[in-house]
Motif scaffolding. Structure first.
Motif, PDB file in Angstrom:
ATOM      1  N   LYS B  71       0.841  -1.204   0.000  1.00  0.00           N
ATOM      2  CA  LYS B  71       0.000   0.000   0.000  1.00  0.00           C
ATOM      3  C   LYS B  71       0.875   1.252   0.000  1.00  0.00           C
ATOM      4  N   ALA B  74       2.451   1.715  -3.411  1.00  0.00           N
ATOM      5  CA  ALA B  74       1.474   2.234  -4.370  1.00  0.00           C
ATOM      6  C   ALA B  74       1.208   3.722  -4.120  1.00  0.00           C
ATOM      7  N   LEU B  75       1.175   4.094  -2.848  1.00  0.00           N
ATOM      8  CA  LEU B  75       0.956   5.500  -2.482  1.00  0.00           C
ATOM      9  C   LEU B  75       2.129   6.372  -2.952  1.00  0.00           C
ATOM     10  N   THR B  78       1.582   7.053  -6.537  1.00  0.00           N
ATOM     11  CA  THR B  78       0.557   8.081  -6.795  1.00  0.00           C
ATOM     12  C   THR B  78       1.149   9.473  -6.617  1.00  0.00           C
ATOM     13  N   ASP B  84      -4.358   8.913  -9.270  1.00  0.00           N
ATOM     14  CA  ASP B  84      -5.097   8.315  -8.163  1.00  0.00           C
ATOM     15  C   ASP B  84      -4.609   6.889  -7.902  1.00  0.00           C
ATOM     16  N   LEU B  85      -4.892   6.421  -6.689  1.00  0.00           N
ATOM     17  CA  LEU B  85      -4.425   5.093  -6.261  1.00  0.00           C
ATOM     18  C   LEU B  85      -4.922   3.982  -7.200  1.00  0.00           C
ATOM     19  N   ASP B  86      -6.174   4.126  -7.676  1.00  0.00           N
ATOM     20  CA  ASP B  86      -6.713   3.058  -8.533  1.00  0.00           C
ATOM     21  C   ASP B  86      -6.100   3.042  -9.928  1.00  0.00           C
TER      22      ASP B  86
END
Lengths: 127, 161
Positions: B71, B74-75, B78, B84-86
């Motif tokens: 997580k 991934a952040l 971003t 965005d995260l998605d």
């Protein structure tokens, strides 16, 4: 006047950061070409003309220093200014890059302001 | 001024390098991700299942690694990409690799003489936590534990000899 830039870095994330930093620095970009190493960049330049090249040093296949040494052999790339963007911060790397033909040198990590500070004079032909 | 090798020989634990490693990491996150790293008040047992490693060779030999959760990686992507995260896919490993590379480069540039005498390898990123790492090292790692957006990250430098 909008410029065409070529960004050469083996990290796709870093290529995007450099592009975003150029835009945040107020550089008007009409086209942005990307390459993952020096050999790919030479291939891009055979088909496309650019006004500015931003290039990493440590890359696989062909590194940034070898790339700028080979630039004069590419018709489209003669006299195109190159600014190196790299984590290598030693004085010898800077001297080596400048002696190979680079017109500027930006150390990672960097801010958009630092990109502007190095790129604008190069584009204005003052470096 | 002492050479890097004299400095290494005189200081077996290298604990005085911890603030430099801390500063190197904070500067990278501040300048490239526009965020401030903080110090955790308690040791978090969150699984750090993404590891990026950069090798150092020359006057200083070893491995610098940055470990965090998927997580957190991934952040980071971003923040670096401005998406965005998605929208983050496989780029998270590239992002963490670049962070590790910049921390390593920034760290060595803070030690007199090391910028010239130490080369960095391209980053390697490992996902998963079910592995053992065996290093041929005879000095302990120096470690910095920080929080990125409230998520733990562990930065360590394992020196060889």
């Amino acid at each position: 006047m909008p410029i065409r830039a070529l960004i050469v870095d083996d990290s796709s994330v870093m290529r995007k950061i450099v592009e975003r930093s150029l835009r945040q620095a107020g550089i008007d970009l009409s086209d942005v070409f990307q390459a993952g190493n020096g050999a790919e960049a030479l291939g891009v330049l055979k088909d496309s003309k650019v006004d500015l090249i931003l290039c990493d040093i440590n890359m696989p296949v062909m590194d940034g220093l070898e790339f700028i040494k080979q630039l004069p052999s590419v018709e489209n790339a003669k006299n195109v200014p190159v600014v190196m963007i790299t984590t290598e911060g030693s004085e010898s790397h800077v001297v080596q890059a400048l002696s190979c033909g680079a017109r500027g040198y930006i150390r990672k990590p960097f801010t958009p302001e630092q990109v502007k500070e190095h790129v604008v004079p190069v584009l204005a032909g003052k470096s | 001024m002492k050479s890097v090798s004299e400095l290494l020989a005189a200081n077996g634990s290298h604990e005085n390098w911890i603030p430099l490693l801390d500063m190197a990491a904070r500067e990278v996150f501040d300048l490239m991700l526009s965020c401030e790293l903080t110090v955790p008040s308690i040791l978090d047992d969150t699984t750090l299942d993404v590891t990026s490693m950069v090798g150092l060779a020359g006057q200083l030999c070893g491995v610098l690694s940055v470990r965090c959760s998927g997580k957190a990686a991934a952040l980071m992507a971003t923040k670096m990409l401005g998406v965005d995260l998605d929208k983050v896919g496989a780029e998270f490993s590239d992002a963490l690799g670049e962070v590790c590379n910049m921390v390593a480069g920034n760290f060595k540039n803070k030690i007199a003489g090391l910028a010239e005498g130490c080369m960095l390898s391209p980053p390697t990123v490992i996902t998963g936590s079910n592995y053992d790492l065996h290093l041929m090292a005879d000095s302990p790692a120096i470690e910095v534990r920080l929080l990125f957006e409230g998520l733990p990250i562990l930065i360590s430098l394992q020196l060889h000899g």
